[in-house]
Motif scaffolding. Structure first.
Motif, PDB file in Angstrom:
ATOM      1  N   ARG A  43      35.869  68.082  29.219  1.00  0.00           N
ATOM      2  CA  ARG A  43      37.213  67.533  29.379  1.00  0.00           C
ATOM      3  C   ARG A  43      37.159  66.022  29.616  1.00  0.00           C
ATOM      4  NH1 ARG A  43      41.246  69.665  34.030  1.00  0.00           N
ATOM      5  NH2 ARG A  43      39.792  68.494  35.351  1.00  0.00           N
ATOM      6  N   LYS A  44      36.187  65.577  30.401  1.00  0.00           N
ATOM      7  CA  LYS A  44      36.040  64.148  30.649  1.00  0.00           C
ATOM      8  C   LYS A  44      35.733  63.396  29.359  1.00  0.00           C
ATOM      9  CE  LYS A  44      33.346  60.762  33.253  1.00  0.00           C
ATOM     10  NZ  LYS A  44      32.200  60.538  34.175  1.00  0.00           N
TER      11      LYS A  44
ATOM     12  N   ALA B 234      33.260  65.190  21.157  1.00  0.00           N
ATOM     13  CA  ALA B 234      32.995  65.352  22.592  1.00  0.00           C
ATOM     14  C   ALA B 234      31.987  66.463  22.827  1.00  0.00           C
ATOM     15  CB  ALA B 234      34.301  65.655  23.327  1.00  0.00           C
ATOM     16  N   GLY B 235      30.967  66.157  23.621  1.00  0.00           N
ATOM     17  CA  GLY B 235      29.969  67.160  23.963  1.00  0.00           C
ATOM     18  C   GLY B 235      30.231  67.759  25.334  1.00  0.00           C
ATOM     19  N   GLY B 236      29.227  68.398  25.874  1.00  0.00           N
ATOM     20  CA  GLY B 236      29.351  68.955  27.208  1.00  0.00           C
ATOM     21  C   GLY B 236      30.115  70.258  27.246  1.00  0.00           C
TER      22      GLY B 236
END
Length: 394
Positions: free
Chosen positions: A241-242, A233-235
């Motif tokens: 979290r999304k 997961a990036g961001g």
């Protein structure tokens, strides 16, 4: 068969590529949902895909519980359903009253004696250095530390010059992608299924040496939130979290392990400068991948990607293999077994050709690595055979 009984190996009664004389002690595990997805698509490609034989219990056995499919095998199994040596062979050995286990002890030298016999060893513990006279030495330190100890003992058992030579590393490839469906792939048993179609030495056109394919999510440690957060997961913040919510449990991976052939450029020797805290030279690993090994890795990568694509994976999130990283999860050679004392270190009984009371019982005696097979069961079987030989010659 004896080793399987002690470990509690679970597996199918019959396999397409591995004929059996008798069923495994415990029935095969049901495949996880993610593995069933790979199995369906492998068969669509015309490949065999079947339950693997694994040392993890599918039902209670020998005082141990069945697996709960938490996929934490790589971290050690607190339940005891994983058939590692501590809860199988060692537990039974200690129960006889004839086995004592000493922790925090390091053997730093074997001592040569008269009449081609080892007379003792030097070891260190928290109290300092000690010498122990012994009637027999069984050395089981693995394909790196076994040659290190022999070479540090003045080249003991190296009459052939083969101690440390023929180092065989883990030739591997792994491809991981995100599947559009929520597979719950963080659950299950690592390598619960396997493809043997390309395992034979001549199974790959133009390449010597075979491979095997199996699910890779568990072995790649994508079985918990932390590694998803750092590797998938990036961001940042709400966006991260999304992505975690959307990606967790959707990783689908295929891993391949292939045969590693002896190469003059791959060996273990002693570091000429660096030592450990006891003053013993460190082992130095030399690794060389020749043209045939590179071709085998390329084939493994192509098959992993092909199966993931057939399974519906459109985006790969991670790939790694022996072309990029050195791996020692399965290492072999360095004290190989053979009939000719001029080209090998031990005989078929795992005994040194020269030293009559020195046995080497680990993967260092393997003359070859096989087409991706895991070595533990063979090591245990060799141990049982060597033990029977020792008992018969006392």
């Amino acid at each position: 068969e004896q080793a399987e009984q002690v470990a509690g190996v679970a597996g199918p009664a019959r396999t397409s590529q591995r004929p059996r004389r008798s069923p495994c002690p415990v029935p095969a595990h049901a495949l996880s949902f993610a593995s069933r997805k790979l199995a369906t698509c492998a068969r669509q490609l015309g490949w065999g895909w079947e339950s693997n034989t694994v040392a993890a219990l599918s039902r209670p056995y020998d005082g141990r519980p069945d697996c709960n499919y938490c996929q934490q095998c790589n971290r050690g199994c607190p339940r005891g359903d994983k058939g590692s040596v501590d809860v199988t062979f060692l537990r039974k050995a200690v129960a006889t009253g004839n086995c004592s286990i000493r922790t925090g002890v390091q053997v730093t030298r074997l001592l040569a004696g008269a009449n081609d016999r080892i007379r003792g060893l030097v070891y260190h513990d928290r109290q300092g250095e000690h010498q122990l006279d012994t009637a027999r030495v069984v050395l089981c330190a693995g394909s790196v530390e076994t040659p290190r100890l022999l070479l540090a003992s003045g080249g003991l058992a190296n009459e052939s010059g083969q101690v440390g030579r023929n180092f065989l590393e883990t030739l591997s490839w792994t491809s991981i992608g995100l599947h559009p469906e929520p597979l719950g792939s963080h659950r299950g048993l690592p390598s619960d299924s396997i493809c043997w179609d390309f395992n034979a030495p001549d199974a790959i056109s133009g390449v010597i040496g075979g491979i095997r394919l199996s699910p890779a999510v568990g072995e790649s440690d994508l079985s918990g939130a932390f590694n998803y957060a750092t590797r998938v997961a990036g961001g940042w913040g709400l966006a991260h979290r999304k992505q975690m919510r959307e990606s967790f449990g959707r990783a689908l991976g295929v891993g391949a392990i292939g045969e590693c052939l002896p190469d003059v450029g791959s060996y273990v020797d002693l570091d000429p400068e660096q030592t450990d805290e006891r003053g013993m030279p460190l082992a130095r690993i030399h690794s060389h991948l020749g043209e045939m090994a590179i071709a085998r890795i390329a084939f493994m990568a192509a098959r992993c990607r092909e199966l993931l694509q057939a399974s519906g994976v459109e985006t790969l999130v991670e790939e790694f293999g022996s072309y990029d990283l050195f791996s020692s999860t399965h290492v072999f050679g360095t004290c190989r077994m053979g009939q000719d004392p001029a080209s090998s270190v031990v005989n078929a009984d795992c005994r040194s050709h020269r030293w009559q009371n020195l046995y080497i019982v680990d993967a260092s005696v393997f003359p070859s690595s096989g087409g991706g097979e895991s070595p533990s069961l063979t090591i245990e079987a060799l141990g049982l055979r060597a033990a029977e030989h020792i008992r018969s010659t006392v």
